[in-house]
Design a protein around this motif. Structure first.
Motif, PDB file in Angstrom:
ATOM      1  N   SER A  12     -14.565 -35.585 -43.504  1.00 46.67           N
ATOM      2  CA  SER A  12     -13.424 -35.287 -42.635  1.00 46.67           C
ATOM      3  C   SER A  12     -12.114 -35.656 -43.330  1.00 46.67           C
ATOM      4  N   ARG A  13     -12.098 -36.742 -44.082  1.00 45.31           N
ATOM      5  CA  ARG A  13     -10.896 -37.095 -44.853  1.00 45.31           C
ATOM      6  C   ARG A  13     -10.607 -36.054 -45.929  1.00 45.31           C
ATOM      7  N   LEU A  14     -11.651 -35.623 -46.617  1.00 42.91           N
ATOM      8  CA  LEU A  14     -11.472 -34.618 -47.663  1.00 42.91           C
ATOM      9  C   LEU A  14     -10.950 -33.308 -47.073  1.00 42.91           C
ATOM     10  N   ALA A  20      -4.008 -30.311 -45.487  1.00 38.61           N
ATOM     11  CA  ALA A  20      -2.599 -30.699 -45.619  1.00 38.61           C
ATOM     12  C   ALA A  20      -2.001 -30.163 -46.919  1.00 38.61           C
ATOM     13  N   GLY A  21      -2.758 -30.243 -47.995  1.00 34.87           N
ATOM     14  CA  GLY A  21      -2.270 -29.706 -49.268  1.00 34.87           C
ATOM     15  C   GLY A  21      -2.074 -28.205 -49.204  1.00 34.87           C
ATOM     16  N   GLY A  22      -3.007 -27.506 -48.579  1.00 36.22           N
ATOM     17  CA  GLY A  22      -2.871 -26.062 -48.426  1.00 36.22           C
ATOM     18  C   GLY A  22      -1.688 -25.684 -47.557  1.00 36.22           C
ATOM     19  N   ALA A  23      -1.463 -26.432 -46.504  1.00 36.87           N
ATOM     20  CA  ALA A  23      -0.315 -26.166 -45.629  1.00 36.87           C
ATOM     21  C   ALA A  23       0.999 -26.388 -46.371  1.00 36.87           C
ATOM     22  N   ALA A  24       1.054 -27.435 -47.175  1.00 34.58           N
ATOM     23  CA  ALA A  24       2.272 -27.704 -47.950  1.00 34.58           C
ATOM     24  C   ALA A  24       2.522 -26.601 -48.972  1.00 34.58           C
ATOM     25  N   LEU A  25       1.481 -26.171 -49.658  1.00 30.07           N
ATOM     26  CA  LEU A  25       1.623 -25.106 -50.647  1.00 30.07           C
ATOM     27  C   LEU A  25       2.047 -23.798 -49.991  1.00 30.07           C
TER      28      LEU A  25
END
Length: 64
Positions: A12-14, A20-25
């Motif tokens: 779940s953390r991964l 979050a990384g995909g949303a930022a990108l």
């Protein structure tokens, strides 16, 4: 049982980190796509239906 809980917690953390990384990108890419035409060209004196061209393009991109 403890290993299963640790695995669920790790996965779940991964997934959250990847999400979050995909949303930022994606956010950066969309903002860059909107910003790029304005910095690479000039639109001085161009009007569409009596409205400044940059305003028309921005409205169309937001609606699209």
């Amino acid at each position: 049982m403890l290993k299963i809980n640790n695995l669920k917690n790790y996965s779940s953390r991964l997934l959250f980190i990847l999400w979050a990384g995909g949303a930022a990108l994606l956010s950066y890419s969309l903002v860059y796509a909107l910003r790029k035409p304005y910095t690479s060209a000039t639109f001085e004196g161009i009007q569409v239906f009596g409205v400044d061209y940059k305003v028309v393009v921005t409205i169309i991109q937001i609606l699209g």
